[in-house]
Design a protein around this motif. Structure first.
Motif, PDB file in Angstrom:
ATOM      1  N   ASN A  33       0.827  -1.205   0.000  1.00 51.94           N
ATOM      2  CA  ASN A  33       0.000   0.000   0.000  1.00 51.94           C
ATOM      3  C   ASN A  33       0.863   1.257   0.000  1.00 51.94           C
ATOM      4  O   ASN A  33       0.575   2.222  -0.706  1.00 51.94           O
ATOM      5  N   ASP A  34       1.925   1.270   0.782  1.00 55.57           N
ATOM      6  CA  ASP A  34       2.768   2.459   0.882  1.00 55.57           C
ATOM      7  C   ASP A  34       3.422   2.808  -0.453  1.00 55.57           C
ATOM      8  O   ASP A  34       3.379   3.959  -0.895  1.00 55.57           O
ATOM      9  N   THR A  35       4.039   1.819  -1.103  1.00 57.90           N
ATOM     10  CA  THR A  35       4.728   2.113  -2.360  1.00 57.90           C
ATOM     11  C   THR A  35       3.736   2.406  -3.480  1.00 57.90           C
ATOM     12  O   THR A  35       3.973   3.278  -4.319  1.00 57.90           O
ATOM     13  N   ALA A  39       3.302   6.062  -5.474  1.00 61.04           N
ATOM     14  CA  ALA A  39       3.339   6.149  -6.935  1.00 61.04           C
ATOM     15  C   ALA A  39       2.088   6.835  -7.478  1.00 61.04           C
ATOM     16  O   ALA A  39       2.162   7.655  -8.402  1.00 61.04           O
ATOM     17  N   ILE A  40       0.921   6.518  -6.908  1.00 60.56           N
ATOM     18  CA  ILE A  40      -0.323   7.149  -7.349  1.00 60.56           C
ATOM     19  C   ILE A  40      -0.305   8.640  -7.048  1.00 60.56           C
ATOM     20  O   ILE A  40      -0.727   9.464  -7.876  1.00 60.56           O
ATOM     21  N   GLU A  41       0.193   9.010  -5.870  1.00 61.87           N
ATOM     22  CA  GLU A  41       0.290  10.432  -5.539  1.00 61.87           C
ATOM     23  C   GLU A  41       1.211  11.163  -6.518  1.00 61.87           C
ATOM     24  O   GLU A  41       0.928  12.297  -6.924  1.00 61.87           O
ATOM     25  N   TYR A  84      -6.873   0.395  -8.767  1.00 65.82           N
ATOM     26  CA  TYR A  84      -5.847   0.896  -7.850  1.00 65.82           C
ATOM     27  C   TYR A  84      -6.172   2.313  -7.385  1.00 65.82           C
ATOM     28  O   TYR A  84      -5.859   2.694  -6.258  1.00 65.82           O
ATOM     29  N   GLU A  85      -6.835   3.101  -8.247  1.00 74.36           N
ATOM     30  CA  GLU A  85      -7.256   4.435  -7.840  1.00 74.36           C
ATOM     31  C   GLU A  85      -8.342   4.356  -6.768  1.00 74.36           C
ATOM     32  O   GLU A  85      -8.351   5.134  -5.807  1.00 74.36           O
ATOM     33  N   GLU A  91      -9.089   4.160   0.885  1.00 72.24           N
ATOM     34  CA  GLU A  91      -8.251   4.164   2.093  1.00 72.24           C
ATOM     35  C   GLU A  91      -8.094   5.583   2.641  1.00 72.24           C
ATOM     36  O   GLU A  91      -8.062   5.788   3.860  1.00 72.24           O
ATOM     37  N   LYS A  92      -8.012   6.562   1.740  1.00 68.67           N
ATOM     38  CA  LYS A  92      -7.941   7.957   2.189  1.00 68.67           C
ATOM     39  C   LYS A  92      -9.244   8.365   2.871  1.00 68.67           C
ATOM     40  O   LYS A  92      -9.237   9.067   3.897  1.00 68.67           O
TER      41      LYS A  92
END
Length: 222
Positions: A33-35, A39-41, A84-85, A91-92
């Motif tokens: 989730n972190d990586t 990457a999405i950010e 993935y988005e 989660e946000k």
């Protein structure tokens, strides 16, 4: 990295490569989730930076970009996002929303899904109803909104109003700026391609459909 379509422009290839590279960095660091979210950010920061440049250039050329906070006509139509988005977005939401607001979003998501899940593909594109995340004329999860929301830049408010009030009018479409549309699409294509090459399948969902899954802790494929 391969691109099946040989007719991409040079700019399209660059945007595709940018998306591919960002996903590849998450994979190389060990996909989590972190990586993935980092990457999405970065993906979103890149398209937001492009939008800022386009808006600045338009202003210098006396071209008005009609989008502004409180204008939410595009938030009434079908929005599609990659899994993935939606994973990132949900989660946000679960992290940042208080329990009452989260419950409200889930209820609105379920209500919209009950309607759209029974519509044909053509009718879904014409159906107008508020996004479950729309609150007092603005997106309640703006920082985490999907690519499709970020690349929607209109130069004529009237075309958006016409599209909202008369979706059956096939001669009218919102007067959108093409470059961010294509850039965002190609960056997402590259991002998906890198994930696929690593054996990670993705899928596309309507926003209310995907949030209905992810907000209830049923995670789809990335």
């Amino acid at each position: 990295m391969t691109m099946e379509n040989k007719h991409f422009s040079e700019n399209e290839r660059i945007f595709y490569s940018d998306g591919y590279r960002l996903a590849q960095s998450a994979i190389e660091e060990g996909l989590s989730n972190d990586t993935l979210f980092t990457a999405i950010e970065s993906l979103y920061d890149a398209i937001d930076g492009l939008n800022d440049s386009i808006i600045a250039l338009a202003e210098r050329q006396n071209i008005k970009v009609a989008c502004f906070k409180g204008c939410h006509w595009c938030c009434q139509q079908a929005v599609f996002a990659n899994s993935y988005e939606l994973h990132f977005l949900s989660e946000k939401i679960k992290k940042d929303f208080n329990p009452e607001d989260l419950t409200d979003v889930i209820a609105k998501t379920d209500a919209k899904y009950r309607i759209t899940s029974n519509l044909s593909d053509d009718d879904i594109l014409k159906y107008k109803a508020p996004c479950p995340l729309l609150h007092e004329g603005a997106c309640s999860a703006y920082a985490a909104r999907p690519m499709a929301c970020r690349i929607y830049l209109s130069t004529k408010l009237q075309t958006c109003l016409e599209f909202y009030h008369h979706p059956e009018n096939e001669t009218n479409f919102p007067a959108l700026i093409d470059l961010p549309l294509r850039a965002g699409q190609m960056m997402n294509e590259g991002f998906r391609a890198a994930l696929k090459e690593s054996g990670i399948e993705t899928a596309e969902f309507r926003l209310e459909e995907g949030l209905r899954i992810t907000l209830k802790n049923k995670q789809p494929n990335f």
